[in-house]
Structures are given as structure tokens and as C-alpha cells.
Design a protein around this motif. Structure first.
Motif, short mmCIF file in Angstrom:
data_model
loop_
_atom_site.label_atom_id
_atom_site.label_comp_id
_atom_site.label_asym_id
_atom_site.label_seq_id
_atom_site.Cartn_x
_atom_site.Cartn_y
_atom_site.Cartn_z
N ASP A 13 0.47 -1.18 0.12
CA ASP A 13 0.19 -0.32 0.13
C ASP A 13 0.50 1.39 0.32
OD1 ASP A 13 -2.44 -1.43 0.13
OD2 ASP A 13 -2.29 -1.84 2.13
N TYR A 14 2.08 0.91 0.79
CA TYR A 14 2.70 2.28 0.79
C TYR A 14 3.52 2.81 -0.66
CZ TYR A 14 2.65 3.27 6.35
OH TYR A 14 2.39 3.69 6.98
N ARG A 15 3.42 1.36 -0.93
CA ARG A 15 4.41 1.81 -2.54
C ARG A 15 3.79 1.96 -3.25
NH1 ARG A 15 5.83 -3.35 -2.83
NH2 ARG A 15 7.13 -4.13 -1.29
N ASN A 16 2.21 2.20 -3.30
CA ASN A 16 1.07 2.28 -4.03
C ASN A 16 1.27 3.78 -4.10
OD1 ASN A 16 0.65 0.08 -5.92
ND2 ASN A 16 -0.97 -0.85 -4.17
N ALA A 17 0.82 3.74 -2.80
CA ALA A 17 0.64 5.15 -2.98
C ALA A 17 1.73 6.89 -3.05
CB ALA A 17 -0.10 5.84 -1.33
N VAL A 18 2.76 5.63 -2.51
CA VAL A 18 3.93 7.24 -3.12
C VAL A 18 4.35 6.60 -4.37
CG1 VAL A 18 6.84 6.64 -3.12
CG2 VAL A 18 4.88 7.01 -0.41
N ARG A 19 4.67 5.80 -5.59
CA ARG A 19 5.18 5.53 -6.43
C ARG A 19 4.12 6.42 -7.33
NH1 ARG A 19 7.81 -0.53 -6.67
NH2 ARG A 19 9.40 0.69 -5.93
N ARG A 20 2.14 6.33 -7.00
CA ARG A 20 1.08 6.28 -7.99
C ARG A 20 0.15 7.23 -7.80
NH1 ARG A 20 -1.10 -0.02 -8.77
NH2 ARG A 20 1.07 -0.79 -9.98
N GLY A 21 0.60 7.66 -6.34
CA GLY A 21 -0.55 9.25 -5.90
C GLY A 21 0.51 9.75 -6.78
N SER A 22 -0.68 11.69 -6.39
CA SER A 22 -0.35 12.50 -6.55
C SER A 22 0.75 12.96 -5.26
CB SER A 22 -1.37 13.57 -7.41
OG SER A 22 -2.40 13.36 -5.27
N HIS A 23 1.70 14.25 -5.92
CA HIS A 23 1.90 14.28 -4.27
C HIS A 23 2.52 15.63 -4.37
CE1 HIS A 23 6.07 14.02 -7.16
NE2 HIS A 23 6.46 14.98 -6.28
N PHE A 24 2.71 16.61 -2.68
CA PHE A 24 3.08 17.56 -3.14
C PHE A 24 3.69 17.78 -2.10
CE2 PHE A 24 -1.70 16.05 -3.86
CZ PHE A 24 -2.78 17.21 -4.78
N SER A 25 4.26 19.02 -1.79
CA SER A 25 5.97 19.24 -1.46
C SER A 25 5.08 19.98 -0.36
CB SER A 25 6.99 19.28 -1.83
OG SER A 25 7.51 17.76 -2.32
N ALA A 26 6.15 20.82 1.07
CA ALA A 26 6.21 22.00 1.96
C ALA A 26 7.47 21.54 2.61
CB ALA A 26 4.96 21.48 2.63
#
Length: 113
Positions: A13-26
Motif C-alpha cells: 500500500d505504501y509503495r502504491n501511494a508513494v509511486r502512483r499517488g500525486s504528491h505535494f511538497s512543503a
RNA sequence: UGGGUCGGCAAGACGGUCGCGUUGCUCCUCACGGAGUACCGAGGAACGUCCGGGCUCCACAGGGCAGGACGGUGGGUAACACCCACCCGGGGCAACCCGCGAGAAAGUGCAACAGAAAGCAAACCGCCUCCCGGCAUGAUUUUCGGAUCGUGCAGGGCGGUAAGGGUGAAACGGUGGUGUAAGAGACCACCAGCGAUUCGUGUGAGCGAGUCGGCUAGGUAAACCUCGUCCGGAGCAAGGUCAGACAGGGAACGCUACGGGCUGCUCGCCUAGUUUCCGGGUAGACCGCUAGAGGUGUGCGGCAACGUACAUCGUAGAUAGAUGGCCGUCGAUGGUACUUCGGUACCGGGACAGAACCCGGCGUAACAGCCGGCCCAUUCA
């Protein structure tokens, strides 16, 4: 705090979220958001690397992130996985600043309300 | 009262609000599971993973080699590299602290700088006898050239010596005397040290006293080494049960109990079998998983570490990893300002650090405290 149903516990699940999910940096964190096509509860995962600090500091950072996640349960659509990665600055950041930062990222990333 | 030394305690407090994990109970659900509620839920170092054990699996007739650890003595312990007591040596006025405390007359090696010389003897300066010639001088003698003897000065040579000087962390015992050309354990007395030995004392390391001997034998083993004692390996991702996933291949054995195929028999081959290696797949659930060399108290034994009997207590068990987030009140030391030196106001807000199979140690980290024993100094009585 978050109950188990609202936690991400599988490495996949982590792998999916980190690789396929959109990400937002701050400044102090990176938020990954991935949608699953079902109506299961919102799930949160946390990544606090050793670069953030020792075991005690990392524990505190993760607990704060979990507290923020608890607030977010009702504000994010079901079927969403959210992974929050803490950056080294998170250890020195105050509660209010960290909370606003995460809330802002999640809002940009598709919170429902 | 001040300074020192050794040990112990504790690890901010209270509340509000929202939560998390294990377990029990109740309810809902066919079930997975969910809801409610109650109890419990990090440390003195949970840390480092440096030792020692338990536990699990593997290996194992016995012995040896290699390798590693340890090293005063006696005791404690499941065990230890730990702890206690004592001994020796060193430091301190003392309480007390320190020593990685076997062996340097089995062998091999090593020692910067300084110094003549650093290990088995040697000799730089110095001291001394003798010899050589030179100069000065005195005496005797004379064939008046000198010769002989003595003294002094400076020098050279063959030797003697290790008392003195100087170097060093360390220089082949110390002090005094005899002795001598000068000197020397060459000899003597005492002292220190060494070897052998006797007596007393102690479980022992040792300690105390004496006798004899030869007069001296340096350091380093955290250098190799020697001696003594101990040590099989891997670790809870151990190991087991269930579920699921994948892809097989090589080597050896060998007809051993059986099978199938090539041909009925023999031989041989393939398959199958056993062992083993390589490759591939999985990392889900449950058990292990916390009652243990357990904590506390009292009695008894012991100087103590500790042992023992009885009573009593119930005390984390996560697995992307619970034990918390936020807020408020108080709050030690601290900082700043004022001060009538009693305080007052404001600021600030708690060190090191987070269980992961469990114990016993060691080491390391660390803020400000509190309590006690002992020692020294000072004051008063």
C-alpha cells in the motif's frame, strides 16, 4: 489518534501511494494521495526517516502526524490513501505550523470539503 | 560551618479535552468483524549490543590441533570479563581511590632523545704504576764534552681502575671501614635485594621472626611466547502450525525394498527414489510471548556479595510497530530589573532518552535536585 482501520499497514500500500499517488511538497513534509476505487475508510500512513532525529523525536513527530490525520478523517473522501513523509525540519516545527501545512497540502490534493 | 569521599533516592505535579494498544465483560453480526465499558500500558539507563546465561534449532564416540577469552587469593552466582572480602604494589594527612595484578634465571625480539656505553660487557673526562724523550733545577763525579741519581712541569706510549664527573625513565647494590700505585664485594660490618631453608601464623594470596649461601641477577609479556583455566555453531526473521505463491536445473549415490519405459533375460540408459548444491517464490495469520535465576517484607546464616524459610504482590506485549496530541494552572534551578537585602515584578519552562524473546552484568549518555554514612579543617561547649 487513529484506529487500525484508518492506518496503512502493508508495504504494498505504501509503495502504491508513494509511486502512483500525486504528491505535494512543503517545507517540512511531503504528502502523497492515492485513490482506491472502493468505499473503504480513509487510510493514513507515515514515513519518518532516521534523518529526522533519534527514536524519541521520530516517535513524537509521528504521533503529531497521527493526531493531524485524526482530524482529517472526516474531511477526506473514503477510498483515499494518504501518506505523509516527514522531512528533517519537522522535528523543530511547532504544532500549529505543522498542522496548517498538512491541512493545506491535503486541501490542495483533493479533500472533499 | 567549609572542603572532601563513598553510597542511596527520584526522574516535575495537577486538571480538561480528543484519542491509541492488550485483555476481560456486555451487546450486535452467519462469519470476518464492530460498538460500549472496566483494568492495565516505557527506562534508570528501555540505549550501545561489549560480555555471561536461559530458551530454540542444527552438529556431536572420545581425544588432539588451530583460534578465542580470562589471569593475586578466598568466596558469591545459572554463568560471567560481574559482585563481595582479603593480599600485594602505588597515591592521599585521612575517609578512600587506583592496578586491564600469572611467568622476564625457557627462548626470540624491542628501547626515541641524551649519553663514552642500553645488555654484556665496555671506558669519554678523570685517577694511578711503569716506560720514553724534552725543559727547568739540585746533588755527586769528571778526561770539563758530559755522565749518574733525585725533584718539578708539560707531553707521548703500554697498561691498571670504575671511587668521582656528566647523560638518562633506567648505568651492574647503598653507607662506613680495611686495603691499594690508584682502585674495586678484593675483604669486613650494617642495610636493601636475590636464592635456598627453618619456625610461628593464616583456608589461601601472604605476613612475622631466624639460619645459610653467593655478593647482584635491569626494563618490557596492552611484543612474540610459556604456563594454567574455560569455550561446538547459529539465533525469536530462533523454531513450529496453517494458508498462499513459484520454475526449475546441476552433481553424487544407486538398483539398495518396490515401480514404469526401452526387449523376455543379462548389461546399459531414461524416469522415479535418496542426499546435496544452485536458482526461483513468499514475508500473511496463529503459537513461541511473557510467572521469571520475579518484586516486596520479616526471621535466620554470613564481615559482605549472597543464601535460605515464611508471608505477601500480580506488574507492557506493539509488529509501518500502542503507551499519546492539544490546552490550562502550578512549578525547582536559571536570566533581567528594582530593592528597605526580607523580598517584589517580568521572562523562560525540565537532562539523557522509547520496550520488540527473557534475565544477570559492564560500558556509555545526562539537567537540576534531595537524603545519608565516613574523613579532614575550623568555631563553640
Amino acid at each position: 489518534m487513529l484506529a487500525k482501520a484508518n492506518r496503512l499497514v502493508r508495504a504494498n500500500d505504501y509503495r502504491n501511494a508513494v509511486r502512483r499517488g500525486s504528491h505535494f511538497s512543503a517545507a517540512n513534509s511531503v504528502v502523497y494521495i492515492a485513490l482506491r476505487d472502493d468505499s473503504s475508510p480513509v487510510r493514513f500512513g507515515f514515513i519518518v526517516a532516521k534523518t529526522v532525529g533519534g527514536a524519541v523525536i521520530r516517535n513524537r513527530v509521528r504521533r503529531r502526524l497521527k493526531a493531524i490525520g485524526y482530524e482529517l478523517i472526516t474531511r477526506v473522501d473514503p477510498g483515499t490513501d494518504v501518506v505523509i513523509r516527514a522531512l528533517p525540519g519537522a522535528a523543530e516545527t511547532s504544532w500549529a505550523v505543522l498542522r496548517n501545512e498538512i491541512l493545506g497540502q491535503v486541501t490542495r490534493g483533493g479533500a472533499r470539503k
